[in-house]
Design a protein around this motif. Structure first.
Motif, PDB file in Angstrom:
ATOM      1  N   GLN A  99      -8.163   8.556  14.318  1.00 42.18           N
ATOM      2  CA  GLN A  99      -8.114   7.101  14.183  1.00 42.18           C
ATOM      3  C   GLN A  99      -9.425   6.549  13.634  1.00 42.18           C
ATOM      4  N   GLU A 100     -10.543   7.151  14.007  1.00 41.95           N
ATOM      5  CA  GLU A 100     -11.833   6.696  13.480  1.00 41.95           C
ATOM      6  C   GLU A 100     -11.888   6.879  11.966  1.00 41.95           C
TER       7      GLU A 100
ATOM      8  N   ALA B 115     -10.772   4.280   6.312  1.00 44.64           N
ATOM      9  CA  ALA B 115      -9.885   4.249   5.148  1.00 44.64           C
ATOM     10  C   ALA B 115      -9.261   2.868   4.981  1.00 44.64           C
ATOM     11  N   VAL B 116      -8.834   2.275   6.068  1.00 43.82           N
ATOM     12  CA  VAL B 116      -8.213   0.942   6.008  1.00 43.82           C
ATOM     13  C   VAL B 116      -9.230  -0.089   5.517  1.00 43.82           C
ATOM     14  N   PHE B 117     -10.454   0.017   5.989  1.00 41.63           N
ATOM     15  CA  PHE B 117     -11.505  -0.877   5.496  1.00 41.63           C
ATOM     16  C   PHE B 117     -11.695  -0.712   3.989  1.00 41.63           C
TER      17      PHE B 117
ATOM     18  N   ILE C  20      -3.535   6.014   9.244  1.00 41.08           N
ATOM     19  CA  ILE C  20      -3.869   4.968   8.273  1.00 41.08           C
ATOM     20  C   ILE C  20      -2.710   4.004   8.118  1.00 41.08           C
ATOM     21  N   ALA C  21      -1.515   4.558   7.962  1.00 48.07           N
ATOM     22  CA  ALA C  21      -0.334   3.732   7.711  1.00 48.07           C
ATOM     23  C   ALA C  21      -0.042   2.783   8.870  1.00 48.07           C
TER      24      ALA C  21
ATOM     25  N   ILE D   2       0.845  -1.188   0.000  1.00 48.58           N
ATOM     26  CA  ILE D   2       0.000   0.000   0.000  1.00 48.58           C
ATOM     27  C   ILE D   2       0.885   1.244   0.000  1.00 48.58           C
ATOM     28  N   VAL D   3       0.674   2.113  -0.970  1.00 49.63           N
ATOM     29  CA  VAL D   3       1.381   3.391  -1.030  1.00 49.63           C
ATOM     30  C   VAL D   3       0.585   4.424  -0.239  1.00 49.63           C
ATOM     31  N   VAL D   4       1.243   5.063   0.709  1.00 52.48           N
ATOM     32  CA  VAL D   4       0.584   6.069   1.547  1.00 52.48           C
ATOM     33  C   VAL D   4       1.290   7.403   1.366  1.00 52.48           C
ATOM     34  N   THR D   5       0.558   8.387   0.880  1.00 52.63           N
ATOM     35  CA  THR D   5       1.103   9.736   0.730  1.00 52.63           C
ATOM     36  C   THR D   5       0.622  10.619   1.872  1.00 52.63           C
TER      37      THR D   5
END
Length: 269
Positions: free
Chosen positions: A223-224, A229-231, A27-28, A12-15
């Protein structure tokens, strides 16, 4: 049940990670907890240095999305490393409020177009550049806002730009559908306590007001928003496409709370 989200081993690329308060960071780290391999992308060498302690022992690439050659280099670096990308987190926004907050109709062309380029069109540019690196079922998630139609004065001219970002999801979905099953969605949180938001004039007052409007009387946490986003990045959300998932803890249904109405009327009297 182990690996419910089916993210273990996914690239997963996280910017957009700037510090520990960043939505992108939440998210990361949640992705890492789920077993995913996160490839971090920051906007400058200076940002890479400032996040060196936070992102220690992780792969960090640099890409300023205002420059197409840097986007092309990011693609080339990912391709050369043999990465197949299963997800992309587009978590970046910028608006030039250096002259203070002005009425929307006084927004300059330069301000608006720069904000569109960085905050919205960068999603199109990145998606296009990475189209051959994406896994066929990759998931792209951007960070929007819970509503783009509420004229919040302290948000300046960013809401119309986020509206363009939301609209882009449908058009990216349609164009990518001719050769892949890549999904495009957004997380739309209400007011969050981040370093970026702290720089918006009047934001703190708006944040405190949001806490009163939200039924539970506490604001949405970063975090919520990250959890949603992770889902969306996971195969478990495979049926969700071209949507902005609002994460506002019910704020949008509670503007007519009797205590808030009473407070306003009492103040006016």
């Amino acid at each position: 049940m182990t690996d419910f989200l089916k993210l273990a081993g996914k690239n997963i690329v996280v910017t957009g990670v700037a510090n520990r308060k960043s939505v992108a960071w939440h998210i990361a780290k949640t992705l890492e907890e789920a077993g995913a391999k996160v490839i971090y992308v920051v906007r400058s060498e200076a940002r890479k240095e400032s996040t060196a302690k936070l992102l220690a022992d992780r792969q960090v690439l640099v890409c300023d999305v205002e420059f197409q050659e840097q986007i092309d280099k990011l693609r080339d670096d990912l391709t050369a490393a043999g990465h197949k990308i299963h997800g992309l987190v587009h978590s970046m926004a910028f608006a030039d409020y250096s002259e203070g907050m002005k009425p929307f109709h006084e927004t300059t062309k330069a301000q608006f177009l720069q904000a569109v380029d960085i905050s919205c069109f960068s999603l199109v540019k990145l998606s296009n550049a990475l189209k051959d690196v994406f896994d066929e079922d990759a998931s792209v998630v951007t960070i929007s806002i819970s509503t783009t139609t509420m004229a919040s004065e302290n948000y300046g001219f960013m809401a119309p730009i986020k509206a363009a970002l939301d609209s882009s999801l449908a058009f990216l979905t349609k164009s990518f559908s001719s050769f892949s099953r890549v999904r495009f969605n957004a997380v739309g949180p209400s007011l969050l306590k981040t370093s970026a938001s702290a720089g918006i004039p009047g934001y703190v007052d708006a944040y405190l007001y949001a806490e009163q409007v939200i039924p539970r009387k506490s604001a949405v946490t970063t975090q919520e928003a990250a959890d949603v986003a992770v889902f969306l990045l996971s195969p478990r959300s495979s049926g969700i496409q071209a949507q902005n998932i609002a994460v506002d803890a019910g704020m949008s249904i509670n503007y007519f709370d009797k205590n808030i109405i009473g407070g306003v009327l009492k103040h006016e009297s």
